[in-house]
Design a protein around this motif. Structure first.
Motif, PDB file in Angstrom:
ATOM      1  N   ALA A 187      20.849  45.321  47.663  1.00 39.01           N
ATOM      2  CA  ALA A 187      21.360  45.140  49.029  1.00 39.01           C
ATOM      3  C   ALA A 187      22.243  43.905  49.122  1.00 39.01           C
ATOM      4  O   ALA A 187      23.243  43.893  49.840  1.00 39.01           O
ATOM      5  N   ALA A 188      21.885  42.863  48.373  1.00 37.85           N
ATOM      6  CA  ALA A 188      22.661  41.623  48.406  1.00 37.85           C
ATOM      7  C   ALA A 188      24.071  41.821  47.874  1.00 37.85           C
ATOM      8  O   ALA A 188      24.987  41.094  48.246  1.00 37.85           O
ATOM      9  N   GLU A 189      24.263  42.825  47.026  1.00 41.14           N
ATOM     10  CA  GLU A 189      25.568  43.085  46.418  1.00 41.14           C
ATOM     11  C   GLU A 189      26.291  44.289  47.031  1.00 41.14           C
ATOM     12  O   GLU A 189      27.374  44.650  46.588  1.00 41.14           O
ATOM     13  N   ASP A 190      25.681  44.904  48.055  1.00 43.76           N
ATOM     14  CA  ASP A 190      26.275  46.083  48.681  1.00 43.76           C
ATOM     15  C   ASP A 190      27.608  45.716  49.347  1.00 43.76           C
ATOM     16  O   ASP A 190      27.667  44.736  50.109  1.00 43.76           O
ATOM     17  N   PRO A 191      28.682  46.445  49.060  1.00 45.24           N
ATOM     18  CA  PRO A 191      29.999  46.109  49.637  1.00 45.24           C
ATOM     19  C   PRO A 191      29.996  46.057  51.175  1.00 45.24           C
ATOM     20  O   PRO A 191      30.654  45.199  51.756  1.00 45.24           O
ATOM     21  N   ALA A 192      29.253  46.934  51.821  1.00 42.09           N
ATOM     22  CA  ALA A 192      29.204  46.914  53.286  1.00 42.09           C
ATOM     23  C   ALA A 192      28.540  45.630  53.780  1.00 42.09           C
ATOM     24  O   ALA A 192      28.964  45.038  54.778  1.00 42.09           O
ATOM     25  N   TRP A 193      27.514  45.178  53.075  1.00 42.15           N
ATOM     26  CA  TRP A 193      26.835  43.941  53.441  1.00 42.15           C
ATOM     27  C   TRP A 193      27.758  42.741  53.257  1.00 42.15           C
ATOM     28  O   TRP A 193      27.847  41.862  54.110  1.00 42.15           O
ATOM     29  N   LEU A 194      28.453  42.707  52.130  1.00 37.66           N
ATOM     30  CA  LEU A 194      29.372  41.600  51.868  1.00 37.66           C
ATOM     31  C   LEU A 194      30.497  41.562  52.901  1.00 37.66           C
ATOM     32  O   LEU A 194      30.887  40.489  53.362  1.00 37.66           O
ATOM     33  N   ALA A 195      30.987  42.727  53.312  1.00 38.83           N
ATOM     34  CA  ALA A 195      32.020  42.788  54.355  1.00 38.83           C
ATOM     35  C   ALA A 195      31.471  42.277  55.687  1.00 38.83           C
ATOM     36  O   ALA A 195      32.147  41.550  56.418  1.00 38.83           O
ATOM     37  N   TYR A 196      30.234  42.646  56.007  1.00 39.51           N
ATOM     38  CA  TYR A 196      29.584  42.176  57.233  1.00 39.51           C
ATOM     39  C   TYR A 196      29.495  40.646  57.222  1.00 39.51           C
ATOM     40  O   TYR A 196      29.804  39.992  58.220  1.00 39.51           O
TER      41      TYR A 196
END
Length: 97
Positions: A81-90
């Motif tokens: 989850a820490a590396e998920d692209p959607a999370w990083l964009a958020y």
């Protein structure tokens, strides 16, 4: 409405999994002592990451599924989850905005 399933690292190296529309705001609420009984007893240290889902229902079913996993699998999932692209964009969006 998009809803996130998020992972918190808490005191005593425990993990907490929850759902929120705005995980950063929810993390701040947990830190302030508002929210789940679990995080009132074990102070949150860090918001590890999150996965976004298209609906609240989808997020809640995945939260339930994630909570039933063995601890090593939850830790692996939190790392993903820490590396998920959607999370990083958020995070980028909330850092600048």
């Amino acid at each position: 409405m998009k809803t996130w399933v998020y992972f918190l690292l808490c005191e005593n190296d425990t993990l907490y999994t929850g759902t929120a529309i705005d995980p950063l705001r929810r993390f701040n609420a947990h830190c302030a002592g508002r929210g789940a009984r679990f995080t009132k007893m074990r102070k949150p240290i860090r918001l590890l990451g999150a996965f976004v889902f298209e609906s609240r229902g989808e997020a809640l079913s995945n939260e339930y599924r994630f909570k039933r996993l063995p601890v090593p699998e939850k830790r692996r999932l939190a790392a993903l989850a820490a590396e998920d692209p959607a999370w990083l964009a958020y995070l980028m969006e909330h850092e600048t905005g």
